[in-house]
Write an enzyme that holds these catalytic residues in place. Structure first.
Site, PDB file in Angstrom:
ATOM      1  N   SER A 147       0.819  -1.209   0.000  1.00  0.00           N
ATOM      2  CA  SER A 147       0.000   0.000   0.000  1.00  0.00           C
ATOM      3  C   SER A 147       0.850   1.255   0.000  1.00  0.00           C
ATOM      4  CB  SER A 147      -0.850   0.040   1.269  1.00  0.00           C
ATOM      5  OG  SER A 147      -1.715  -1.058   1.325  1.00  0.00           O
ATOM      6  N   HIS A 166      -0.795  -2.755  -7.300  1.00  0.00           N
ATOM      7  CA  HIS A 166      -1.582  -2.427  -6.111  1.00  0.00           C
ATOM      8  C   HIS A 166      -3.080  -2.557  -6.395  1.00  0.00           C
ATOM      9  CE1 HIS A 166      -2.571   0.812  -2.843  1.00  0.00           C
ATOM     10  NE2 HIS A 166      -2.791  -0.415  -2.415  1.00  0.00           N
ATOM     11  N   GLU A 188      -3.276   0.116  -9.248  1.00  0.00           N
ATOM     12  CA  GLU A 188      -2.262   1.185  -9.327  1.00  0.00           C
ATOM     13  C   GLU A 188      -0.929   0.489  -9.633  1.00  0.00           C
ATOM     14  OE1 GLU A 188      -1.604   3.126  -5.492  1.00  0.00           O
ATOM     15  OE2 GLU A 188      -1.578   5.091  -6.447  1.00  0.00           O
ATOM     16  N   ASN A 227      -2.872   5.938  -1.298  1.00  0.00           N
ATOM     17  CA  ASN A 227      -2.865   6.071   0.163  1.00  0.00           C
ATOM     18  C   ASN A 227      -2.314   7.403   0.648  1.00  0.00           C
ATOM     19  OD1 ASN A 227      -4.196   3.751   1.205  1.00  0.00           O
ATOM     20  ND2 ASN A 227      -2.581   2.594   0.171  1.00  0.00           N
TER      21      ASN A 227
HETATM   22  N1  CAA Z   1     -15.851  -9.998  -2.477  1.00  0.00           N
HETATM   23  C1  CAA Z   1     -16.579 -10.054  -3.588  1.00  0.00           C
HETATM   24  N2  CAA Z   1     -17.643  -9.252  -3.814  1.00  0.00           N
HETATM   25  C2  CAA Z   1     -17.991  -8.413  -2.840  1.00  0.00           C
HETATM   26  C3  CAA Z   1     -17.277  -8.313  -1.630  1.00  0.00           C
HETATM   27  C4  CAA Z   1     -16.158  -9.162  -1.465  1.00  0.00           C
HETATM   28  N3  CAA Z   1     -15.400  -9.138  -0.375  1.00  0.00           N
HETATM   29  N4  CAA Z   1     -17.855  -7.357  -0.860  1.00  0.00           N
HETATM   30  C5  CAA Z   1     -18.899  -6.872  -1.567  1.00  0.00           C
HETATM   31  N5  CAA Z   1     -18.970  -7.511  -2.744  1.00  0.00           N
HETATM   32  C6  CAA Z   1     -19.935  -7.245  -3.822  1.00  0.00           C
HETATM   33  C7  CAA Z   1     -21.311  -7.719  -3.464  1.00  0.00           C
HETATM   34  O1  CAA Z   1     -21.501  -9.057  -3.884  1.00  0.00           O
HETATM   35  C8  CAA Z   1     -22.202  -6.781  -4.239  1.00  0.00           C
HETATM   36  O2  CAA Z   1     -22.295  -7.210  -5.571  1.00  0.00           O
HETATM   37  P1  CAA Z   1     -23.570  -6.835  -6.485  1.00  0.00           P
HETATM   38  O3  CAA Z   1     -23.462  -5.368  -6.788  1.00  0.00           O
HETATM   39  O4  CAA Z   1     -23.349  -7.669  -7.659  1.00  0.00           O
HETATM   40  O5  CAA Z   1     -24.768  -7.162  -5.685  1.00  0.00           O
HETATM   41  C9  CAA Z   1     -21.421  -5.464  -4.258  1.00  0.00           C
HETATM   42  O6  CAA Z   1     -20.053  -5.815  -3.973  1.00  0.00           O
HETATM   43  C10 CAA Z   1     -21.919  -4.516  -3.203  1.00  0.00           C
HETATM   44  O7  CAA Z   1     -21.844  -5.195  -1.953  1.00  0.00           O
HETATM   45  P2  CAA Z   1     -22.912  -5.051  -0.791  1.00  0.00           P
HETATM   46  O8  CAA Z   1     -24.260  -4.829  -1.363  1.00  0.00           O
HETATM   47  O9  CAA Z   1     -22.718  -6.218   0.142  1.00  0.00           O
HETATM   48  O10 CAA Z   1     -22.406  -3.819   0.046  1.00  0.00           O
HETATM   49  P3  CAA Z   1     -22.198  -2.345  -0.366  1.00  0.00           P
HETATM   50  O11 CAA Z   1     -23.111  -1.879  -1.422  1.00  0.00           O
HETATM   51  O12 CAA Z   1     -22.133  -1.633   0.921  1.00  0.00           O
HETATM   52  O13 CAA Z   1     -20.733  -2.341  -1.032  1.00  0.00           O
HETATM   53  C11 CAA Z   1     -18.392  -2.167  -0.941  1.00  0.00           C
HETATM   54  C12 CAA Z   1     -19.617  -2.830  -0.344  1.00  0.00           C
HETATM   55  C13 CAA Z   1     -18.170  -2.669  -2.357  1.00  0.00           C
HETATM   56  C14 CAA Z   1     -17.220  -2.589  -0.075  1.00  0.00           C
HETATM   57  C15 CAA Z   1     -18.614  -0.615  -0.954  1.00  0.00           C
HETATM   58  O14 CAA Z   1     -19.029  -0.175   0.324  1.00  0.00           O
HETATM   59  C16 CAA Z   1     -17.382   0.150  -1.348  1.00  0.00           C
HETATM   60  O15 CAA Z   1     -17.070   0.306  -2.520  1.00  0.00           O
HETATM   61  N6  CAA Z   1     -16.644   0.668  -0.335  1.00  0.00           N
HETATM   62  C17 CAA Z   1     -15.436   1.409  -0.558  1.00  0.00           C
HETATM   63  C18 CAA Z   1     -14.305   0.436  -0.803  1.00  0.00           C
HETATM   64  C19 CAA Z   1     -12.985   1.135  -0.994  1.00  0.00           C
HETATM   65  O16 CAA Z   1     -12.849   2.341  -0.932  1.00  0.00           O
HETATM   66  N7  CAA Z   1     -11.942   0.323  -1.236  1.00  0.00           N
HETATM   67  C20 CAA Z   1     -10.597   0.807  -1.341  1.00  0.00           C
HETATM   68  C21 CAA Z   1      -9.939   0.670   0.002  1.00  0.00           C
HETATM   69  S1  CAA Z   1      -8.298   1.324  -0.020  1.00  0.00           S
HETATM   70  C22 CAA Z   1      -7.375   0.123  -0.702  1.00  0.00           C
HETATM   71  O17 CAA Z   1      -7.819  -0.941  -1.042  1.00  0.00           O
HETATM   72  C23 CAA Z   1      -5.927   0.423  -0.869  1.00  0.00           C
HETATM   73  C24 CAA Z   1      -5.048   0.213   0.295  1.00  0.00           C
HETATM   74  O18 CAA Z   1      -3.852   0.072   0.042  1.00  0.00           O
HETATM   75  C25 CAA Z   1      -5.504   0.235   1.693  1.00  0.00           C
HETATM   76  P1  NAD Z   2      -3.696  -9.551   5.977  1.00  0.00           P
HETATM   77  O1  NAD Z   2      -3.196  -9.334   7.360  1.00  0.00           O
HETATM   78  O2  NAD Z   2      -5.146  -9.797   5.773  1.00  0.00           O
HETATM   79  O3  NAD Z   2      -2.923 -10.798   5.310  1.00  0.00           O
HETATM   80  C1  NAD Z   2      -1.533 -10.902   5.261  1.00  0.00           C
HETATM   81  C2  NAD Z   2      -1.187 -12.377   5.117  1.00  0.00           C
HETATM   82  O4  NAD Z   2       0.213 -12.500   4.896  1.00  0.00           O
HETATM   83  C3  NAD Z   2      -1.528 -13.197   6.370  1.00  0.00           C
HETATM   84  O5  NAD Z   2      -2.326 -14.283   5.988  1.00  0.00           O
HETATM   85  C4  NAD Z   2      -0.155 -13.635   6.902  1.00  0.00           C
HETATM   86  O6  NAD Z   2      -0.162 -14.912   7.501  1.00  0.00           O
HETATM   87  C5  NAD Z   2       0.675 -13.633   5.624  1.00  0.00           C
HETATM   88  N1  NAD Z   2       2.113 -13.488   5.817  1.00  0.00           N
HETATM   89  C6  NAD Z   2       2.763 -12.647   6.675  1.00  0.00           C
HETATM   90  N2  NAD Z   2       4.093 -12.780   6.518  1.00  0.00           N
HETATM   91  C7  NAD Z   2       4.295 -13.717   5.552  1.00  0.00           C
HETATM   92  C8  NAD Z   2       5.441 -14.287   4.935  1.00  0.00           C
HETATM   93  N3  NAD Z   2       6.678 -13.924   5.300  1.00  0.00           N
HETATM   94  N4  NAD Z   2       5.268 -15.216   3.960  1.00  0.00           N
HETATM   95  C9  NAD Z   2       4.019 -15.607   3.589  1.00  0.00           C
HETATM   96  N5  NAD Z   2       2.894 -15.087   4.129  1.00  0.00           N
HETATM   97  C10 NAD Z   2       3.029 -14.166   5.105  1.00  0.00           C
HETATM   98  O7  NAD Z   2      -3.169  -8.325   5.127  1.00  0.00           O
HETATM   99  P2  NAD Z   2      -3.811  -7.695   3.785  1.00  0.00           P
HETATM  100  O8  NAD Z   2      -4.810  -6.681   4.171  1.00  0.00           O
HETATM  101  O9  NAD Z   2      -4.162  -8.792   2.855  1.00  0.00           O
HETATM  102  O10 NAD Z   2      -2.556  -6.886   3.223  1.00  0.00           O
HETATM  103  C11 NAD Z   2      -1.543  -7.524   2.453  1.00  0.00           C
HETATM  104  C12 NAD Z   2      -0.785  -6.473   1.676  1.00  0.00           C
HETATM  105  O11 NAD Z   2      -1.701  -5.803   0.788  1.00  0.00           O
HETATM  106  C13 NAD Z   2      -0.151  -5.369   2.541  1.00  0.00           C
HETATM  107  O12 NAD Z   2       1.046  -4.969   1.945  1.00  0.00           O
HETATM  108  C14 NAD Z   2      -1.205  -4.274   2.486  1.00  0.00           C
HETATM  109  O13 NAD Z   2      -0.657  -3.003   2.738  1.00  0.00           O
HETATM  110  C15 NAD Z   2      -1.688  -4.405   1.052  1.00  0.00           C
HETATM  111  N6  NAD Z   2      -3.019  -3.886   0.777  1.00  0.00           N
HETATM  112  C16 NAD Z   2      -4.008  -4.012   1.702  1.00  0.00           C
HETATM  113  C17 NAD Z   2      -5.268  -3.537   1.384  1.00  0.00           C
HETATM  114  C18 NAD Z   2      -6.400  -3.666   2.357  1.00  0.00           C
HETATM  115  O14 NAD Z   2      -7.424  -2.982   2.189  1.00  0.00           O
HETATM  116  N7  NAD Z   2      -6.323  -4.511   3.357  1.00  0.00           N
HETATM  117  C19 NAD Z   2      -5.517  -2.938   0.145  1.00  0.00           C
HETATM  118  C20 NAD Z   2      -4.471  -2.859  -0.794  1.00  0.00           C
HETATM  119  C21 NAD Z   2      -3.217  -3.326  -0.452  1.00  0.00           C
END
Ligand code: CAA
Ligand code: NAD
Length: 291
Positions: free
Chosen positions: A122, A143, A155, A193
């Protein structure tokens, strides 16, 4: 595979992201090898994929035959050595630079010379992960966003030495998985992020300072700004440990106090309240039977 198309994708880490990447890759026709440091988590990851695929069948987006074929393309592995046949490896383990670097060095030793090593990190420097290998031109950020089957973006992050051929191959693999790619350069938190985490952190500060409840903060952002979910619910979806790790990378890498992680976020991680994956974060997620 720096120039040819990938057929076999290795996914290291079977947690929130790794299982999602294995899901979409298998449905897109790739052979997948899924490994985790904890073999139970590979089994749990495959169960989560099955559950998501069954949901897709109910919605008539997938047939039972397609599900069986996709699951048949997923092989469960137990160590990085199982990546020996992969053309492209996507690392999705814990967001800690030292742990990822050790894994990249291991992958570099076991993977064929042409294989691309991608990270789903991330925020962590792709250039530094690449420096742990002898193939920095074949190391890249790939990403995916959470939940992987739903979110359209990948990304693509170019490290300092990432080649054009590597970037083209990874972008092509992402497109084959139905994703839209955006290419960005290697700076802490990239674009996604760097922009998202300050909002989540600010929401945590607002909660800590008693500006409003978690429900109220999320409702303001959902109904007031049309976000699909509020920032605190989103932090719970991402994982509070992952959010904290990302904020630390932003704070260390950019050196600006505005990225200082909220003490409440830190305290919740210390307490083991990591969000959905532990059943409690800013909100509570009781098991299905107790809802
Ligand atoms: N796997 C597969 N499909 C999923 C799912 C999952 N884990 N979660 C939800 N879905 C699907 C559902 O089946 C549903 O599909 P349909 O449209 O075909 O019915 C659809 O997504 C919508 O789901 P819900 O009706 O259960 O719930 P919702 O409308 O509240 O949507 C959500 C859930 C898709 C998560 C929505 O709230 C959303 O888009 N949230 C924002 C997510 C976001 O911003 N993600 C980025 C996070 S940052 C990141 O990833 C980067 C990082 O490095 C941290
Ligand atoms: P998570 O905690 O759900 O899963 C991480 C997994 O990695 C665990 O199952 C753990 O047992 C395994 N693991 C740890 N060390 C390991 C090793 N040395 N070898 C093999 N497996 C190992 O974490 P996550 O949310 O899936 O995040 C994974 C990566 O994806 C991170 O770099 C995170 O920043 C990135 N990411 C997370 C999100 C999110 O929304 N959670 C979105 C985009 C990117």
């Amino acid at each position: 595979m720096s120039t040819a198309s990938a057929q076999t994708i290795g996914v290291v880490g079977a947690g929130t992201m790794g299982h999602g990447i294995a899901h979409v890759a298998s449905r897109s026709g790739f052979d997948v090898v899924l490994v985790d440091i904890n073999p139970d988590l590979v089994a749990r990851g495959v169960q989560a994929i099955e559950k998501e695929m069954r949901r897709a069948i109910e919605k008539q987006r997938l047939s039972a035959e397609e599900m069986a074929a996709a699951l048949g393309r997923i092989r469960r592995g137990s160590s990085p050595a199982d990546m020996a046949g992969a053309d492209l490896v996507v690392e999705a383990i814990v967001e800690k630079e030292d742990v990822k670097k050790e894994l990249f060095a291991q992958l570099d030793r076991v993977c064929p010379p042409g294989a691309i090593l991608a990270s789903n990190t991330s925020s962590i420097s792709i250039t530094r992960l690449a420096a742990a290998t002898k193939r920095p031109d074949q190391v890249i950020g790939m990403h995916f966003m959470n939940p992987v089957p739903v979110m359209a973006l990948v990304e693509v992050i170019r490290g300092h030495h990432t080649s054009d051929a590597t970037t083209a191959s990874v972008s092509e693999a992402a497109r084959r998985m139905g994703k839209t790619t955006v290419e960005v350069n290697d700076y802490p938190g990239f674009v996604s992020n760097r922009v998202l985490m300050p909002m989540i952190n600010e929401a945590a500060f607002a909660l800590m300072e008693g500006v409003a409840s978690a429900e109220a903060i999320d409702t303001v952002m959902k109904l007031g700004m049309n976000h699909p979910m509020g920032p605190l619910a989103l932090a719970d979806l991402i994982g509070l440990d992952t959010c904290l790790n990302i904020l630390e990378v932003l704070h260390d890498g950019l050196g600006d106090p505005r990225y200082r992680p909220c003490p409440l976020l830190r305290k919740m991680v210390d307490a083991g309240d990591l969000g959905r994956k532990t059943g409690r974060g800013f909100h509570a997620y009781p098991p299905a039977g107790q809802r």
